[in-house]
Design a protein around this motif. Structure first.
Motif, PDB file in Angstrom:
ATOM      1  N   UNK A 125       1.928  12.851   0.344  1.00 32.55           N
ATOM      2  CA  UNK A 125       0.992  11.928   0.562  1.00 32.55           C
ATOM      3  C   UNK A 125      -0.382  12.293   0.063  1.00 32.55           C
ATOM      4  N   UNK A 126      -1.260  11.096  -0.039  1.00 31.50           N
ATOM      5  CA  UNK A 126      -2.620  10.849  -0.691  1.00 31.50           C
ATOM      6  C   UNK A 126      -3.431  10.198   0.229  1.00 31.50           C
ATOM      7  N   UNK A 127      -4.705  10.208   0.727  1.00 26.51           N
ATOM      8  CA  UNK A 127      -5.589   9.379   1.200  1.00 26.51           C
ATOM      9  C   UNK A 127      -5.586   8.141   0.342  1.00 26.51           C
ATOM     10  N   UNK A 128      -5.740   8.114  -0.981  1.00 24.85           N
ATOM     11  CA  UNK A 128      -6.046   7.191  -2.147  1.00 24.85           C
ATOM     12  C   UNK A 128      -5.556   7.563  -3.194  1.00 24.85           C
ATOM     13  N   UNK A 164      -2.480  11.795   9.042  1.00 21.08           N
ATOM     14  CA  UNK A 164      -2.404  10.715   7.807  1.00 21.08           C
ATOM     15  C   UNK A 164      -2.929   9.502   8.565  1.00 21.08           C
ATOM     16  N   UNK A 165      -2.712   9.266   9.976  1.00 17.99           N
ATOM     17  CA  UNK A 165      -2.927   8.131  10.466  1.00 17.99           C
ATOM     18  C   UNK A 165      -1.765   7.086  10.574  1.00 17.99           C
ATOM     19  N   UNK A 166      -0.648   7.649  10.328  1.00 19.04           N
ATOM     20  CA  UNK A 166       0.675   6.992  10.395  1.00 19.04           C
ATOM     21  C   UNK A 166       1.867   8.034  10.667  1.00 19.04           C
ATOM     22  N   UNK A 167       3.090   7.628  10.850  1.00 21.55           N
ATOM     23  CA  UNK A 167       4.063   8.331  11.094  1.00 21.55           C
ATOM     24  C   UNK A 167       5.270   8.164   9.858  1.00 21.55           C
ATOM     25  N   UNK A 168       5.642   8.857   8.995  1.00 20.90           N
ATOM     26  CA  UNK A 168       6.486   8.773   7.929  1.00 20.90           C
ATOM     27  C   UNK A 168       7.711   8.229   8.448  1.00 20.90           C
ATOM     28  N   UNK A 169       8.154   8.584   9.589  1.00 19.71           N
ATOM     29  CA  UNK A 169       9.425   8.400  10.171  1.00 19.71           C
ATOM     30  C   UNK A 169       9.570   6.965  10.653  1.00 19.71           C
ATOM     31  N   UNK A 170       8.464   6.136  10.527  1.00 19.03           N
ATOM     32  CA  UNK A 170       8.479   4.654  11.166  1.00 19.03           C
ATOM     33  C   UNK A 170       8.719   3.797   9.889  1.00 19.03           C
ATOM     34  N   UNK A 171       8.980   4.200   8.631  1.00 12.10           N
ATOM     35  CA  UNK A 171       8.981   3.383   7.413  1.00 12.10           C
ATOM     36  C   UNK A 171      10.450   3.522   6.531  1.00 12.10           C
ATOM     37  N   UNK A 172      10.632   2.361   5.956  1.00 12.04           N
ATOM     38  CA  UNK A 172      12.067   2.416   5.032  1.00 12.04           C
ATOM     39  C   UNK A 172      11.565   2.299   3.751  1.00 12.04           C
ATOM     40  N   UNK A 197      -2.607  15.490  -4.243  1.00 11.74           N
ATOM     41  CA  UNK A 197      -1.438  15.330  -3.146  1.00 11.74           C
ATOM     42  C   UNK A 197      -1.652  16.321  -2.031  1.00 11.74           C
ATOM     43  N   UNK A 198      -1.291  15.860  -0.589  1.00  6.32           N
ATOM     44  CA  UNK A 198      -1.021  16.839   0.291  1.00  6.32           C
ATOM     45  C   UNK A 198       0.303  16.917   0.753  1.00  6.32           C
ATOM     46  N   UNK A 199       0.550  18.067   0.387  1.00  2.08           N
ATOM     47  CA  UNK A 199       2.265  18.482   0.242  1.00  2.08           C
ATOM     48  C   UNK A 199       2.722  18.988   1.644  1.00  2.08           C
ATOM     49  N   UNK A 200       2.684  17.830   2.599  1.00  2.00           N
ATOM     50  CA  UNK A 200       3.224  17.743   3.598  1.00  2.00           C
ATOM     51  C   UNK A 200       3.768  16.387   4.326  1.00  2.00           C
ATOM     52  N   UNK A 201       4.621  16.500   5.281  1.00  2.00           N
ATOM     53  CA  UNK A 201       5.206  14.942   5.898  1.00  2.00           C
ATOM     54  C   UNK A 201       4.005  14.305   6.483  1.00  2.00           C
ATOM     55  N   UNK A 202       3.578  13.181   6.371  1.00  2.00           N
ATOM     56  CA  UNK A 202       2.705  12.491   6.936  1.00  2.00           C
ATOM     57  C   UNK A 202       2.919  12.305   8.557  1.00  2.00           C
ATOM     58  N   UNK A 203       1.794  12.695   9.226  1.00  3.52           N
ATOM     59  CA  UNK A 203       1.865  12.508  10.761  1.00  3.52           C
ATOM     60  C   UNK A 203       0.624  11.706  11.257  1.00  3.52           C
ATOM     61  N   UNK A 204       0.919  11.173  12.334  1.00  4.50           N
ATOM     62  CA  UNK A 204      -0.375  10.416  12.837  1.00  4.50           C
ATOM     63  C   UNK A 204      -1.704  11.141  12.863  1.00  4.50           C
ATOM     64  N   UNK A 205      -1.673  12.355  13.258  1.00  2.00           N
ATOM     65  CA  UNK A 205      -2.711  13.180  13.645  1.00  2.00           C
ATOM     66  C   UNK A 205      -3.348  13.505  12.207  1.00  2.00           C
ATOM     67  N   UNK A 247       0.822  -1.160   0.071  1.00  2.00           N
ATOM     68  CA  UNK A 247      -0.085  -0.052   0.138  1.00  2.00           C
ATOM     69  C   UNK A 247       1.015   1.220  -0.062  1.00  2.00           C
ATOM     70  N   UNK A 248       0.784   2.347  -1.028  1.00  2.00           N
ATOM     71  CA  UNK A 248       1.322   3.341  -1.123  1.00  2.00           C
ATOM     72  C   UNK A 248       0.947   4.320   0.522  1.00  2.00           C
ATOM     73  N   UNK A 249       2.090   4.709   0.675  1.00  2.00           N
ATOM     74  CA  UNK A 249       2.177   5.417   2.063  1.00  2.00           C
ATOM     75  C   UNK A 249       2.484   6.978   1.959  1.00  2.00           C
ATOM     76  N   UNK A 250       3.652   7.227   1.215  1.00  2.00           N
ATOM     77  CA  UNK A 250       3.960   8.462   0.861  1.00  2.00           C
ATOM     78  C   UNK A 250       5.040   8.922  -0.168  1.00  2.00           C
ATOM     79  N   UNK A 251       5.397   9.863  -0.602  1.00  2.00           N
ATOM     80  CA  UNK A 251       6.532  10.018  -1.583  1.00  2.00           C
ATOM     81  C   UNK A 251       7.356  11.106  -0.795  1.00  2.00           C
TER      82      UNK A 251
END
Length: 236
Positions: free
Chosen positions: A54-57, A72-80, A62-70, A32-36
């Motif tokens: 990132x985008x919800x689907x 996007x529902x997830x933290x970009x910094x958790x992924x490789x 595109x939402x031009x910001x770093x995804x955060x839990x509040x 599943x795509x998370x972010x770019x």
């Protein structure tokens, strides 16, 4: 290795001095795509900058910001990057190569190994990112040939031991035979076997040179510096 880069397109230019280069897509283990993480070419001395989107689907804007839990529902910094390939390699008992930056990981993949990267630059490594390598037969860390690169490699090394449960003998640290990083090394015609081993002693000594002053001189933000902003203590 599948390439997750997007060629320059759609005339994306925030201003005349910044040009779209490519976008690296980060995905969950199920694909599943998370972010770019978007790379821009710039006219300054660094020659590059980065942003997030990132985008919800897939069909959403595109939402031009770093995804955060509040948001996007997830933290970009958790992924490789290339996480599906990383998890397959871990299950298959294959080593995973971990340089600093998607461009280096992409070139290592073209050279025939499974490679990943964190995002955000030197030392921007989280415990959650390290934890994805739990159970790996081995991890090869690539250290850029500067103080920030050594500090980043040391942070990854210590993170793998603490958060992925790896033993010191399971983690190797290498550097380029020429140039600054893995991409420079491979572009110069060197192969995987030509990377130079770096001892932990040497790595720690070089990493100790990473200070706010040396980071600023190299065009980096020093990670770990605590500043006071509006009366609040913030660690960069």
């Amino acid at each position: 290795m599948r390439q997750h880069s997007v060629p320059a397109q759609q005339g994306q230019r925030p201003n005349p001095r910044v040009r779209f280069d490519c976008a690296y897509t980060y995905r969950a283990p199920n694909g599943h795509e998370l972010f770019q993480h978007v790379r821009w070419r710039t006219d300054d001395e660094r020659g590059k900058s980065f942003s997030y989107r990132w985008r919800p689907h897939p069909s959403a804007p595109w939402i031009k910001e770093k995804p955060k839990t509040d948001t996007a529902g997830f933290e970009a910094d958790h992924y490789l990057w290339q996480l599906r390939a990383v998890r397959r390699a871990v299950r298959a008992g294959e080593p995973v190569w971990w340089p600093e930056g998607e461009r280096d990981a992409l070139e290592l993949g073209r050279a025939g190994v499974v490679a990943t990267s964190h995002h955000g630059g030197a030392c921007k490594v989280s415990p959650e990112q390290c934890a994805w390598l739990r159970g790996a037969a081995g991890v090869v860390l690539l250290a850029d040939r500067d103080a920030a690169g050594a500090a980043c490699a040391l942070r990854r090394y210590e993170g793998l031991l603490e958060h992925a449960g790896l033993r010191p003998w399971q983690v190797r640290v290498l550097r380029a035979a020429t140039g600054k990083d893995a991409a420079d090394h491979l572009a110069a015609g060197y192969g995987l076997a030509d990377f130079v081993p770096v001892s932990l002693t040497t790595l720690r000594r070089k990493a100790a040179e990473y200070t706010p002053e040396t980071a600023a001189a190299a065009g980096y933000m020093y990670v770990g510096l605590t500043v006071i902003v509006g009366g609040r203590r913030i660690t960069l």
